[in-house]
Design an enzyme around this catalytic site. Structure first.
Site, PDB file in Angstrom:
ATOM      1  N   GLN A  47       4.201  52.617  30.178  1.00 30.85           N
ATOM      2  CA  GLN A  47       3.208  52.346  31.239  1.00 30.85           C
ATOM      3  C   GLN A  47       1.795  52.284  30.666  1.00 30.85           C
ATOM      4  OE1 GLN A  47       5.708  54.528  31.490  1.00 30.85           O
ATOM      5  NE2 GLN A  47       6.339  54.894  33.585  1.00 30.85           N
ATOM      6  N   ARG A  80       5.399  51.687  41.054  1.00 31.55           N
ATOM      7  CA  ARG A  80       5.511  53.087  40.615  1.00 31.55           C
ATOM      8  C   ARG A  80       4.118  53.703  40.686  1.00 31.55           C
ATOM      9  NH1 ARG A  80       1.818  52.459  37.553  1.00 31.55           N
ATOM     10  NH2 ARG A  80       2.243  54.527  36.754  1.00 31.55           N
ATOM     11  N   GLY A  81       4.057  55.023  40.375  1.00 29.41           N
ATOM     12  CA  GLY A  81       2.792  55.750  40.514  1.00 29.41           C
ATOM     13  C   GLY A  81       2.790  56.422  41.872  1.00 29.41           C
ATOM     14  N   ALA A  82       2.446  57.717  41.873  1.00 29.39           N
ATOM     15  CA  ALA A  82       2.652  58.526  43.086  1.00 29.39           C
ATOM     16  C   ALA A  82       2.000  57.937  44.347  1.00 29.39           C
ATOM     17  CB  ALA A  82       2.187  59.953  42.813  1.00 29.39           C
ATOM     18  N   ASN A 117       3.584  65.638  35.917  1.00 29.73           N
ATOM     19  CA  ASN A 117       3.095  64.287  35.632  1.00 29.73           C
ATOM     20  C   ASN A 117       4.023  63.685  34.569  1.00 29.73           C
ATOM     21  OD1 ASN A 117       1.086  62.207  36.096  1.00 29.73           O
ATOM     22  ND2 ASN A 117       0.415  62.567  34.006  1.00 29.73           N
ATOM     23  N   LYS A 118       3.760  62.449  34.224  1.00 28.90           N
ATOM     24  CA  LYS A 118       4.615  61.720  33.283  1.00 28.90           C
ATOM     25  C   LYS A 118       4.934  62.558  32.055  1.00 28.90           C
ATOM     26  CE  LYS A 118       6.082  58.543  33.670  1.00 28.90           C
ATOM     27  NZ  LYS A 118       7.478  58.452  34.184  1.00 28.90           N
ATOM     28  N   ARG A 139      13.101  58.117  44.449  1.00 29.98           N
ATOM     29  CA  ARG A 139      12.562  58.854  43.299  1.00 29.98           C
ATOM     30  C   ARG A 139      12.167  60.257  43.785  1.00 29.98           C
ATOM     31  NH1 ARG A 139       8.522  56.077  39.426  1.00 29.98           N
ATOM     32  NH2 ARG A 139       9.525  57.549  37.997  1.00 29.98           N
ATOM     33  N   ASP A 189       1.939  63.711  39.777  1.00 30.68           N
ATOM     34  CA  ASP A 189       2.982  63.302  40.727  1.00 30.68           C
ATOM     35  C   ASP A 189       3.246  64.366  41.771  1.00 30.68           C
ATOM     36  OD1 ASP A 189       3.474  61.682  38.129  1.00 30.68           O
ATOM     37  OD2 ASP A 189       4.398  60.569  39.775  1.00 30.68           O
TER      38      ASP A 189
HETATM   39  O1  MRU Z   1       7.176  57.121  36.503  1.00 26.47           O
HETATM   40  P1  MRU Z   1       5.864  56.648  37.030  1.00 26.47           P
HETATM   41  O2  MRU Z   1       5.304  55.481  36.292  1.00 26.47           O
HETATM   42  O3  MRU Z   1       5.906  56.438  38.531  1.00 26.47           O
HETATM   43  O4  MRU Z   1       4.914  57.874  36.758  1.00 26.47           O
HETATM   44  C1  MRU Z   1       3.586  57.809  37.158  1.00 26.47           C
HETATM   45  C2  MRU Z   1       2.765  58.886  36.591  1.00 26.47           C
HETATM   46  O5  MRU Z   1       3.241  59.842  36.026  1.00 26.47           O
HETATM   47  C3  MRU Z   1       1.331  58.806  36.867  1.00 26.47           C
HETATM   48  O6  MRU Z   1       0.596  59.323  35.824  1.00 26.47           O
HETATM   49  C4  MRU Z   1       1.115  59.615  38.157  1.00 26.47           C
HETATM   50  O7  MRU Z   1       1.919  59.094  39.196  1.00 26.47           O
HETATM   51  C5  MRU Z   1      -0.178  59.554  38.677  1.00 26.47           C
HETATM   52  S1  MRU Z   1      -0.379  58.040  39.528  1.00 26.47           S
HETATM   53  C6  MRU Z   1      -1.941  57.981  40.130  1.00 26.47           C
END
Ligand code: MRU
Length: 357
Positions: free
Chosen positions: A194, A46-48, A245-246, A87, A235
């Site tokens: 996370q 996960r993570g963009a 973002n999250k 996603r 994201d």
């Molecule tokens: O749902 P996730 O864990 O994929 O969400 C990730 C986030 O929101 C991160 O903060 C975001 O992707 C930045 S990653 C460098």
């Protein structure tokens, strides 16, 4: 200590199973597109930026045994379609798939083995670029941090969310490399933790002083003067600078404004979506209710209760002090500078294509 979030392993994509952290550091070899797509959906990766890299290698997986002509093209289309459905929020996944698709299209007259080689080269390039870009984001953003500062972050925007360095945490790592002592407050990040499971683990492993807090402790900590700035990843960033973002990020930005604390966003240009004029147009992923009611297998809410579980929220650009990318630091008004950054990114993509074709 290096963290190998993802790598190409010959005929498979090897990823750290992030759902097992911090208890166990185990790897999964995804040997086909469906396995990789499910790992993305289940947030094993996960993570963009990491999703962009995974998607790029996913396309290589999809054509491993493809025959020539129409069969090859069909496999490309089916793979793209499956990976696009994993996603919806992070731009990087769609951006990377588009880069991969254009390589396949531009070279469709070649033999399958040659197109495969070119696709793997492109995926490797996306991976290598991410590492350089994150390092550059870190160097650009490190000027915002002074020795002794306490940074609050949310979710995980570190090595585990990227090709191995990080965006928001990349700034912390770069500042540390410059000899600054930086302390990080890691928000737990409900419901999938996370921050607790990944950010705290990663920072401890890299020797950065970290304190874990419950999400709802952030406001009082800010009010009592314990937080010098907030840095988060992104994201998707709309053309006007609104940031997805999250979930929970928006609340932090409001709290930061209320308490006079700078609120920074760190992200590569591949996170920009200039087709969207504002953040209201960003698709927000809704995830399963049991992540909230039965997180990690423990029932914490009555059976059958109604749940909303948006995975992301949008922070309006007015609340953001600066956006840090590999190109530099943008401050309000964001629209003109984001446009410049995006055009530069597009021009580089075009130049790369011309060089190759
Ligand atoms: O749902 P996730 O864990 O994929 O969400 C990730 C986030 O929101 C991160 O903060 C975001 O992707 C930045 S990653 C460098």
């Amino acid at each position: 200590m290096g963290i190998e979030t993802i790598r190409w392993a010959g005929r498979s994509v090897r990823i750290i199973d992030q759902t097992k952290l911090p208890g166990e550091l185990v790897y999964i070899d995804c040997k086909d597109v469906e396995t990789l797509a499910r790992c993305i959906e289940q947030m094993k990766i996960r993570g963009a930026p990491a999703l962009g890299i995974a998607a790029a290698y996913g396309l290589v997986l999809g054509v491993l045994d493809a025959g020539s002509g129409a069969e090859f093209e069909k496999k490309v289309d089916v793979t793209l379609e499956r990976l696009r459905r994993t996603r919806p929020t992070a731009s990087n996944l769609f951006w990377a798939l588009e880069r991969m698709r254009s390589v396949a299209v531009a070279n469709r007259q070649e033999e399958p083995h040659r197109i495969r080689e070119l696709l793997l080269e492109e995926a490797n390039l996306i991976f290598e670029e991410d590492r350089k870009v994150c390092q550059q984001i870190g160097n650009n953003g490190a000027v915002l941090l002074r020795d002794g500062m306490s940074v609050l972050t949310h979710c995980n925007a570190g090595a585990l969310a990227t090709g191995g360095y990080g965006t928001a945490l990349g700034i912390v790592y770069a500042a540390k490399d410059q000899g600054k002592r930086i302390h990080v407050f890691a928000d737990e990040t409900r419901p999938l933790l996370q921050g607790a499971r990944l950010t705290a683990w990663e920072l401890m492993r890299k020797g950065v002083e970290v304190t874990l807090i419950c999400d709802n402790a952030a406001g009082s900590l800010m009010r009592r003067g314990g937080v010098d700035c907030v840095i988060v990843g992104a994201d998707r960033i709309a053309g006007n600078g609104d940031v997805a973002n999250k979930v929970g990020t928006y609340g932090l930005a409001v709290l930061a404004k209320q308490n006079g604390i700078p609120f920074y966003v760190a992200a590569p240009i591949s996170t920009l979506d200039m087709e969207l004029s504002d953040g209201d147009q960003i698709p927000i992923e809704e995830r399963a209710p049991d992540e909230v009611t039965r997180g990690f297998g423990l029932q914490t809410a009555p059976e059958g209760v109604k749940v909303r579980n948006p995975a992301f929220d949008v922070t309006p650009h007015e609340l953001i002090t600066a956006i840090v990318s590999e190109e530099g630091i943008a401050r309000q008004p964001y629209a003109p500078i984001l446009k410049q950054w995006a055009e530069k990114g597009n021009a580089e993509d075009r130049a790369r294509k011309i060089g190759r074709v």
